[in-house]
Design an enzyme around this catalytic site. Structure first.
Site, PDB file in Angstrom:
ATOM      1  N   ASP A   1      24.673 -76.790 -46.970  1.00  0.00           N
ATOM      2  CA  ASP A   1      23.939 -75.968 -46.020  1.00  0.00           C
ATOM      3  C   ASP A   1      22.895 -76.875 -45.379  1.00  0.00           C
ATOM      4  O   ASP A   1      21.962 -77.318 -46.041  1.00  0.00           O
ATOM      5  CB  ASP A   1      23.266 -74.825 -46.788  1.00  0.00           C
ATOM      6  CG  ASP A   1      23.004 -73.610 -45.933  1.00  0.00           C
ATOM      7  OD1 ASP A   1      22.613 -73.788 -44.773  1.00  0.00           O
ATOM      8  OD2 ASP A   1      23.169 -72.486 -46.449  1.00  0.00           O
TER       9      ASP A   1
ATOM     10  N   ASP B   1      22.452 -73.858 -40.533  1.00  0.00           N
ATOM     11  CA  ASP B   1      21.470 -72.779 -40.519  1.00  0.00           C
ATOM     12  C   ASP B   1      20.922 -72.531 -39.109  1.00  0.00           C
ATOM     13  O   ASP B   1      20.571 -73.490 -38.405  1.00  0.00           O
ATOM     14  CB  ASP B   1      20.320 -73.213 -41.453  1.00  0.00           C
ATOM     15  CG  ASP B   1      19.342 -72.105 -41.727  1.00  0.00           C
ATOM     16  OD1 ASP B   1      19.725 -71.137 -42.388  1.00  0.00           O
ATOM     17  OD2 ASP B   1      18.182 -72.209 -41.270  1.00  0.00           O
TER      18      ASP B   1
ATOM     19  N   GLU C   1      25.529 -70.660 -37.994  1.00  0.00           N
ATOM     20  CA  GLU C   1      24.969 -69.318 -38.197  1.00  0.00           C
ATOM     21  C   GLU C   1      24.382 -68.833 -36.875  1.00  0.00           C
ATOM     22  O   GLU C   1      23.430 -69.400 -36.373  1.00  0.00           O
ATOM     23  CB  GLU C   1      23.877 -69.380 -39.273  1.00  0.00           C
ATOM     24  CG  GLU C   1      23.383 -68.006 -39.664  1.00  0.00           C
ATOM     25  CD  GLU C   1      21.994 -68.022 -40.303  1.00  0.00           C
ATOM     26  OE1 GLU C   1      21.640 -67.044 -40.954  1.00  0.00           O
ATOM     27  OE2 GLU C   1      21.256 -69.021 -40.137  1.00  0.00           O
TER      28      GLU C   1
ATOM     29  N   HIS D   1      23.567 -64.504 -48.694  1.00  0.00           N
ATOM     30  CA  HIS D   1      22.261 -64.457 -49.354  1.00  0.00           C
ATOM     31  C   HIS D   1      21.170 -63.817 -48.495  1.00  0.00           C
ATOM     32  O   HIS D   1      20.030 -63.720 -48.935  1.00  0.00           O
ATOM     33  CB  HIS D   1      21.855 -65.891 -49.719  1.00  0.00           C
ATOM     34  CG  HIS D   1      21.647 -66.704 -48.482  1.00  0.00           C
ATOM     35  ND1 HIS D   1      22.695 -67.085 -47.667  1.00  0.00           N
ATOM     36  CD2 HIS D   1      20.528 -67.155 -47.877  1.00  0.00           C
ATOM     37  CE1 HIS D   1      22.217 -67.743 -46.626  1.00  0.00           C
ATOM     38  NE2 HIS D   1      20.899 -67.807 -46.735  1.00  0.00           N
ATOM     39  N   ASP D   2      21.476 -63.446 -47.277  1.00  0.00           N
ATOM     40  CA  ASP D   2      20.487 -62.799 -46.407  1.00  0.00           C
ATOM     41  C   ASP D   2      20.719 -61.305 -46.263  1.00  0.00           C
ATOM     42  O   ASP D   2      19.954 -60.629 -45.583  1.00  0.00           O
ATOM     43  CB  ASP D   2      20.530 -63.421 -44.998  1.00  0.00           C
ATOM     44  CG  ASP D   2      19.982 -64.827 -44.963  1.00  0.00           C
ATOM     45  OD1 ASP D   2      19.103 -65.149 -45.789  1.00  0.00           O
ATOM     46  OD2 ASP D   2      20.426 -65.613 -44.098  1.00  0.00           O
TER      47      ASP D   2
HETATM   48  C1  NOJ Z   1      18.929 -68.423 -42.205  1.00  0.00           C
HETATM   49  C2  NOJ Z   1      19.057 -68.523 -43.685  1.00  0.00           C
HETATM   50  O1  NOJ Z   1      20.295 -68.018 -44.075  1.00  0.00           O
HETATM   51  C3  NOJ Z   1      17.896 -67.778 -44.263  1.00  0.00           C
HETATM   52  O2  NOJ Z   1      18.011 -67.596 -45.638  1.00  0.00           O
HETATM   53  C4  NOJ Z   1      16.635 -68.523 -43.882  1.00  0.00           C
HETATM   54  O3  NOJ Z   1      15.514 -67.786 -44.290  1.00  0.00           O
HETATM   55  C5  NOJ Z   1      16.539 -68.736 -42.383  1.00  0.00           C
HETATM   56  N1  NOJ Z   1      17.778 -69.136 -41.798  1.00  0.00           N
HETATM   57  C6  NOJ Z   1      15.534 -69.807 -42.061  1.00  0.00           C
HETATM   58  O4  NOJ Z   1      16.029 -71.053 -42.470  1.00  0.00           O
END
Ligand code: NOJ
Length: 530
Positions: free
Chosen positions: A98, A194, A236, A310-311
């Site tokens: 990542d 990311d 992402e 994870h988000d």
């Molecule tokens: C996306 C990530 O998946 C998340 O967990 C993170 O807080 C933000 N980007 C900032 O890096």
């Protein structure tokens, strides 16, 4: 049709903090992951995406990188990563890292030096202003933070500890390329990038995502790093949709292999509270978004298929009735697995993991949740309402420890887990599900094995897509076809029962014990017709 290697991958996302702890500190680590490789091999996945495990003060749990070249001691050493790459490779699985290239940690050497004076060569690596505008940080508050030494503000779209990198600086870009190449040379397969949609930003015009230089920068990144390898890259992209994502995925543009889209998830957000308070799920709205992605030019688009990461709080809680947890978990997987694209399994999906149980506000660990407890109250919620909103929506829900067994510590740790959320019902753990041929885990293994096997493999990769039974608004139903051979998927995404249509062909996959002439709650069938 020639195809890239990544089109045959099925990826498993590991959140290293919460997967397997090997040393009893309550935090997962690389040695822990290595010890679980046999499990992952049995599951059948071909690539492992690890959320960031580089040196970090962990203000945003590793998405604040202080050193791109070293593994954080909490997760292990660079030698552990070498071993993981090697041991996974031996078992037919490749490692996807990542990479957070939009920002670093404020503890990164570049920032520590760059903030000292405007003349420091690293100053240009970041984004500065004497007159900050009103852009807000995603985690709450202004996106600008004052820097005494230079009497300027630096820009941070996320936490104040996550200063945004300045992609207009060629020196900065080259420094990032070096970091990417370092890992590619070590044998990693590729990167999940990311919030990559943010790197073309034009802050003065309030443009963050899809900025004017975004695609030119991505092309340059590709040419200088992963584009030289047989690689997989996943961007992402919270603000892209089925059309705009073609700019990333059209192979002739040489940018990324694929992107994660979130407009399906965003479709149910509250107009005022956003993701913190969702509107009821409607399978029909969800389905139309997924179908639109399948119906863009296949030569220019390759999809990602995922329910969780994870988000996100768990899709099982959000989209289904947990009285049917087992059936629904299987249905979520099987209903989308046969679409055209790369499937991503998030750790715990395969055992039907659900949201955590957080007894008090003190049990949340995520900076975003902690900040929003207050922000939601400022927006009008009571304390109880804000807590209840977090219970459903906080990112901690997807970050509770992997449930290897149902005992204390969940087989995840001998110590105290860094985030808990325990209290789940019995039966939904790896050790219990491994013993049960009708478990969610057994179903996943069966489905993955089919997905990898010919003649289905070629059909899933290359077949056409056409939706079926559009009038059935609770269903996900479609046909994939190649050379007259067809895969047909019919899933009931509701607690209603419907008459089952009569479909000829062989049942490849089914999530109830016996077949009837009805389509029961969350029942899914996959047929093969040749
Ligand atoms: C996306 C990530 O998946 C998340 O967990 C993170 O807080 C933000 N980007 C900032 O890096």
């Amino acid at each position: 049709m020639a195809h890239s290697h990544f089109q045959d991958d099925i990826v498993y996302q590991i959140y290293p903090r919460s997967f397997q702890d090997s040393d009893g500190d309550g935090i997962g680590d690389l040695k822990g992951i290595i010890s679980r490789l046999p499990y992952l091999k049995k599951l059948g996945v071909t690539a492992l995406w690890l959320s960031p495990c580089f040196v970090s003060p962990m203000e945003d749990m590793g998405y604040d990188i202080a050193d791109y070249y070293h593994i954080d001691p909490i997760f292990g050493t660079n030698e552990d990563m070498d071993e993981l790459i090697y041991e996974a490779g031996k078992r037919g699985m490749r490692i996807v890292l990542d990479m957070v290239l939009n920002h670093t940690s404020k503890e990164h050497e570049w920032f520590k030096k760059g903030r000292e004076s405007v003349d420091n060569p690293y100053h240009e690596f970041y984004i500065w202003s004497k007159t900050p505008n009103d852009i807000q940080s995603t985690f709450g508050g202004s996106a600008w933070e004052y820097n005494e030494a230079t009497q300027e503000y630096y820009f941070h779209l996320y936490a104040p500890g996550q200063p945004d990198l300045n992609w207009d600086s060629q020196k900065m870009r080259e420094a990032l390329y070096d970091a990417c190449n370092y890992w590619l040379e070590k044998g990693v397969y590729g990167f999940r990038l990311d919030v990559i949609e943010n790197i073309g930003k034009e802050i003065d015009k309030h443009i963050i995502q899809n900025g004017p230089t975004l695609h030119e920068r991505l092309h340059e990144l590709n040419r200088n790093t992963f584009g030289k390898y047989d690689s997989i890259t996943i961007g992402e992209c919270w603000c892209a949709d089925h059309n705009t994502r073609l700019l990333y995925t059209d192979p002739s543009r040489e940018e990324l292999s694929m992107v994660f889209l979130f407009n399906d998830w965003g479709a149910f957000h509250d107009p005022y509270y956003g993701k913190w308070k969702c509107r009821p799920f409607d399978p029909h709205i969800y389905r139309d978004i997924i179908y639109a992605r399948q119906q863009t030019d296949p030569a220019k688009s390759w999809d990602t298929i995922f329910w969780n990461n994870h988000d996100l709080p768990r899709a099982l809680n959000r989209y289904t009735d947990l009285n049917y947890r087992k059936e629904a978990a299987k249905m979520l997987f099987a209903s989308t697995l046969f679409l055209r694209g790369t499937p991503f399994i998030y750790q715990g999906d395969e055992i039907g993991m659900v949201n955590g149980h957080f007894a008090s506000i003190k049990d949340f660990r995520d900076i975003e949740a902690i900040n929003h407890y207050q922000i939601l109250q400022n927006m009008g919620m009571s304390e109880e309402e804000a807590k209840a909103a977090l219970d459903k929506t906080a990112r901690d829900n997807g970050r509770i420890p992997m449930r290897w067994n149902s005992r204390k510590g969940y087989g995840f740790t001998k110590g105290t887990p860094w985030v808990d959320g325990g209290k789940d019902e019995k039966g939904f753990s790896v050790s219990e599900e491994e013993k049960d041929p009708t478990s969610i885990l057994s179903f996943y293994k069966e489905a993955i094995a089919l997905w990898k096997k010919e003649p289905y493999r070629t059909l899933i990769r290359e077949g056409s897509f056409s939706p079926d039974y559009l009038e059935m608004t609770d269903w996900i139903a479609y046909t994939r076809m190649l050379n007259g051979k067809r895969l047909r998927v019919i899933a009931n995404f509701s607690t209603n029962t419907y008459p089952k249509p009569d479909i000829p062909g062989k049942v490849l996959l089914h999530n109830y014990l016996e077949e009837t002439d009805q389509l029961r709650p969350y029942e899914v069938y996959v047929f093969y017709v040749d």
